[in-house]
Design a protein around this motif. Structure first.
Motif, PDB file in Angstrom:
ATOM      1  N   TYR A  18      -1.902  -7.415   9.987  1.00  0.00           N
ATOM      2  CA  TYR A  18      -2.033  -5.698  10.337  1.00  0.00           C
ATOM      3  C   TYR A  18      -1.564  -4.911  10.389  1.00  0.00           C
ATOM      4  O   TYR A  18       0.116  -5.308  11.332  1.00  0.00           O
ATOM      5  N   ALA A  19      -0.906  -4.324   9.429  1.00  0.00           N
ATOM      6  CA  ALA A  19      -0.022  -2.840   9.108  1.00  0.00           C
ATOM      7  C   ALA A  19       0.792  -1.975  10.785  1.00  0.00           C
ATOM      8  O   ALA A  19       2.139  -2.244  10.742  1.00  0.00           O
ATOM      9  N   PRO A  20      -0.412  -1.549  11.533  1.00  0.00           N
ATOM     10  CA  PRO A  20       0.337  -1.121  12.288  1.00  0.00           C
ATOM     11  C   PRO A  20       1.539  -2.382  12.985  1.00  0.00           C
ATOM     12  O   PRO A  20       2.149  -0.981  14.436  1.00  0.00           O
ATOM     13  N   GLY A  21       0.918  -3.352  13.806  1.00  0.00           N
ATOM     14  CA  GLY A  21       2.069  -4.307  14.741  1.00  0.00           C
ATOM     15  C   GLY A  21       0.735  -4.289  15.618  1.00  0.00           C
ATOM     16  O   GLY A  21       0.502  -3.266  16.027  1.00  0.00           O
ATOM     17  N   HIS A  22       1.483  -5.599  16.397  1.00  0.00           N
ATOM     18  CA  HIS A  22       0.229  -5.538  17.474  1.00  0.00           C
ATOM     19  C   HIS A  22       1.522  -5.708  18.706  1.00  0.00           C
ATOM     20  O   HIS A  22       0.924  -5.398  20.279  1.00  0.00           O
ATOM     21  N   ALA A  23       2.376  -5.005  18.906  1.00  0.00           N
ATOM     22  CA  ALA A  23       3.340  -4.052  20.197  1.00  0.00           C
ATOM     23  C   ALA A  23       2.212  -3.462  21.173  1.00  0.00           C
ATOM     24  O   ALA A  23       1.486  -3.257  20.160  1.00  0.00           O
ATOM     25  N   ALA A  24       2.717  -3.413  21.600  1.00  0.00           N
ATOM     26  CA  ALA A  24       1.271  -3.231  22.667  1.00  0.00           C
ATOM     27  C   ALA A  24       1.461  -1.956  23.121  1.00  0.00           C
ATOM     28  O   ALA A  24       0.661  -0.934  22.929  1.00  0.00           O
ATOM     29  N   SER A  25       2.933  -1.043  22.225  1.00  0.00           N
ATOM     30  CA  SER A  25       2.899   1.196  22.490  1.00  0.00           C
ATOM     31  C   SER A  25       1.686   1.315  20.724  1.00  0.00           C
ATOM     32  O   SER A  25       1.249   2.330  20.770  1.00  0.00           O
ATOM     33  N   GLN A  26       1.313   0.258  19.867  1.00  0.00           N
ATOM     34  CA  GLN A  26       0.961   0.297  18.714  1.00  0.00           C
ATOM     35  C   GLN A  26       0.036  -0.462  19.156  1.00  0.00           C
ATOM     36  O   GLN A  26      -1.166   1.030  18.290  1.00  0.00           O
ATOM     37  N   THR A  27      -1.100  -0.440  20.141  1.00  0.00           N
ATOM     38  CA  THR A  27      -2.062  -1.287  20.334  1.00  0.00           C
ATOM     39  C   THR A  27      -2.923  -0.834  21.757  1.00  0.00           C
ATOM     40  O   THR A  27      -3.830  -0.792  21.798  1.00  0.00           O
ATOM     41  N   LYS A  28      -2.183   0.023  22.646  1.00  0.00           N
ATOM     42  CA  LYS A  28      -2.658   0.037  24.156  1.00  0.00           C
ATOM     43  C   LYS A  28      -4.099   1.512  24.008  1.00  0.00           C
ATOM     44  O   LYS A  28      -4.901   0.675  24.599  1.00  0.00           O
ATOM     45  N   HIS A  29      -3.722   2.023  22.820  1.00  0.00           N
ATOM     46  CA  HIS A  29      -5.090   2.734  23.100  1.00  0.00           C
ATOM     47  C   HIS A  29      -6.263   2.182  22.551  1.00  0.00           C
ATOM     48  O   HIS A  29      -7.515   2.796  22.317  1.00  0.00           O
ATOM     49  N   HIS A  30      -6.253   1.017  21.370  1.00  0.00           N
ATOM     50  CA  HIS A  30      -7.165   0.188  21.735  1.00  0.00           C
ATOM     51  C   HIS A  30      -7.979  -0.240  22.558  1.00  0.00           C
ATOM     52  O   HIS A  30      -9.746  -0.037  23.212  1.00  0.00           O
ATOM     53  N   GLU A  31      -7.505  -0.157  23.753  1.00  0.00           N
ATOM     54  CA  GLU A  31      -7.924  -0.759  25.064  1.00  0.00           C
ATOM     55  C   GLU A  31      -8.454   0.613  25.949  1.00  0.00           C
ATOM     56  O   GLU A  31      -8.949  -0.183  26.626  1.00  0.00           O
ATOM     57  N   TRP A  32      -8.972   1.751  25.475  1.00  0.00           N
ATOM     58  CA  TRP A  32     -10.020   2.967  25.591  1.00  0.00           C
ATOM     59  C   TRP A  32     -11.179   2.415  25.579  1.00  0.00           C
ATOM     60  O   TRP A  32     -12.147   2.261  25.597  1.00  0.00           O
ATOM     61  N   ARG A  33     -11.730   1.330  24.003  1.00  0.00           N
ATOM     62  CA  ARG A  33     -12.252   0.858  24.112  1.00  0.00           C
ATOM     63  C   ARG A  33     -13.340  -0.194  24.747  1.00  0.00           C
ATOM     64  O   ARG A  33     -13.008  -0.825  24.891  1.00  0.00           O
ATOM     65  N   THR A  34     -14.599  -0.126  24.647  1.00  0.00           N
ATOM     66  CA  THR A  34     -15.023  -0.730  24.791  1.00  0.00           C
ATOM     67  C   THR A  34     -16.493  -0.881  24.045  1.00  0.00           C
ATOM     68  O   THR A  34     -17.171  -0.117  23.710  1.00  0.00           O
ATOM     69  N   ALA A  35     -17.346  -1.929  24.477  1.00  0.00           N
ATOM     70  CA  ALA A  35     -19.347  -2.046  24.238  1.00  0.00           C
ATOM     71  C   ALA A  35     -19.531  -1.138  24.214  1.00  0.00           C
ATOM     72  O   ALA A  35     -19.897  -0.429  23.446  1.00  0.00           O
ATOM     73  N   GLN A  36     -19.789   0.106  25.303  1.00  0.00           N
ATOM     74  CA  GLN A  36     -20.593   1.140  25.559  1.00  0.00           C
ATOM     75  C   GLN A  36     -19.655   2.140  24.660  1.00  0.00           C
ATOM     76  O   GLN A  36     -20.314   2.631  24.081  1.00  0.00           O
ATOM     77  N   ASN A  37     -18.112   2.710  24.339  1.00  0.00           N
ATOM     78  CA  ASN A  37     -17.771   3.984  23.564  1.00  0.00           C
ATOM     79  C   ASN A  37     -17.431   3.837  22.328  1.00  0.00           C
ATOM     80  O   ASN A  37     -17.725   3.788  21.066  1.00  0.00           O
ATOM     81  N   SER A  38     -17.974   1.880  21.795  1.00  0.00           N
ATOM     82  CA  SER A  38     -18.092   1.709  20.779  1.00  0.00           C
ATOM     83  C   SER A  38     -18.524   0.422  20.025  1.00  0.00           C
ATOM     84  O   SER A  38     -18.229  -0.228  18.429  1.00  0.00           O
ATOM     85  N   ALA A  39     -19.258   0.200  20.673  1.00  0.00           N
ATOM     86  CA  ALA A  39     -19.810  -0.743  20.046  1.00  0.00           C
ATOM     87  C   ALA A  39     -21.507  -0.687  20.422  1.00  0.00           C
ATOM     88  O   ALA A  39     -22.549  -1.709  20.623  1.00  0.00           O
ATOM     89  N   ALA A  40     -22.319   0.586  21.073  1.00  0.00           N
ATOM     90  CA  ALA A  40     -22.952   0.893  21.523  1.00  0.00           C
ATOM     91  C   ALA A  40     -24.055   0.762  20.713  1.00  0.00           C
ATOM     92  O   ALA A  40     -25.793   0.188  20.710  1.00  0.00           O
ATOM     93  N   HIS A  41     -24.344   0.621  18.981  1.00  0.00           N
ATOM     94  CA  HIS A  41     -25.146   0.409  18.047  1.00  0.00           C
ATOM     95  C   HIS A  41     -25.783  -1.401  18.562  1.00  0.00           C
ATOM     96  O   HIS A  41     -26.840  -1.566  18.325  1.00  0.00           O
TER      97      HIS A  41
END
Length: 288
Positions: free
Chosen positions: A13-36
């Motif tokens: 994963y090119a951006p890397g998995h450091a918390a500073s690079q992935t923290k915004h992913h933790e905004w995602r939930t099934a409700q806002n990102s997998a409603a379909h």
């Protein structure tokens, strides 16, 4: 069991998995990102005792955990995979904090999933294919491990379809930099609009157009907390991330340009009428 035959090595994963690079992913939930997926998940959970869901490329695991919470009353379970042990550990810690006994984690490559044919009733992947050089091969593996009558649910950002306000020049340049570095890393900048095509290629004749339900969904970052979650993560990527290094290396930007983008995101976070919309392609594949 059919032995999988990957067509390519899974890239890092090119951006890397450091918390500073992935923290915004933790905004995602099934409700806002997998409603379909949720209506199909409810239908299958009611029909299938002990439903099994595979979440591919789970990353920080917040979508995985919310899917597990959704399935818990139905007796269903989630197995979340990623290629990084470090990010899986972070995801497991989040699941523990949510008291979810029905989720487990395993390192695995999407190109060679270590599971028997038809092992899962639902297979889900979110923002995974856009980072791969061969998305159809990855979908083929997900179809292989999906049981007949089950579904494969995919959601991918279309990186060309952003809309930001205020339209500051530095933010528009940032969007171009993000697209160009993704492509330079071997990723896909038009994943959202190409999902149906990739799925049909992966089906190799076994799938018809009627097996694929397609749509588009959006993310909107406008409330202060949402702006902060996104904007601060982009500032970190510009300060310390691979995008900064790659952009300068390829001559896509300069140190001065990076600083202008940082200031623009910092200002955007504090602007009351600021908003960012991102379009995502979505498909549900009904496995014959």
């Amino acid at each position: 069991m059919t032995t999988p035959h990957p067509t390519a090595d899974t890239p890092a994963y090119a951006p890397g998995h450091a918390a500073s690079q992935t923290k915004h992913h933790e905004w995602r939930t099934a409700q806002n990102s997998a409603a379909h997926l949720l209506p199909h998940l409810d239908r299958l959970a009611q029909q299938t005792p002990h439903l099994k869901l595979l979440d591919v490329g789970a990353g920080s695991g917040t979508i995985s955990a919310s899917l597990a919470a959704h399935l818990l009353p139905h007796g269903g379970s989630v197995l979340a995979t990623d290629i990084s042990d470090a990010i899986l550990s972070r995801a497991a810690s989040h699941a523990t904090s949510q008291n979810l006994p029905n989720i487990t984690f395993q390192r695995a490559s999407v190109y060679a999933l270590p599971f028997p044919d038809g092992e899962f009733h639902v297979v889900h992947a979110h923002q995974v294919l856009c980072h791969l050089p061969d998305p159809a091969a990855a979908i083929r593996e997900m179809l292989r491990v999906c049981a007949p009558g089950g579904v494969v649910a995919l959601r991918e950002s279309d990186m060309r379809m952003w809309c930001v306000w205020p339209e500051r020049e530095a933010l528009l340049k940032f969007h171009g930099l993000m697209v160009d570095t993704l492509v330079a890393n071997g990723g896909q900048d038009k994943g959202g609009r190409r999902l149906v095509s990739w799925v049909l290629d992966a089906g190799a004749g076994s799938l018809g157009r009627g097996d694929v339900e397609a749509g588009f969904g959006t993310w909107c970052y406008s409330e202060e907390g949402d702006r902060r979650a996104w904007g601060e993560a982009m500032v970190e990527r510009l300060r310390t991330g691979q995008m900064r290094e790659k952009g300068i290396e390829l001559g896509l930007t300069t140190e001065e340009g990076i600083e202008e983008m940082i200031k623009a995101w910092e200002g955007w976070i504090e602007t009351d009428d600021a908003t960012l919309g991102i379009m995502n392609g979505e498909v549900i594949v009904k496995k014959p």
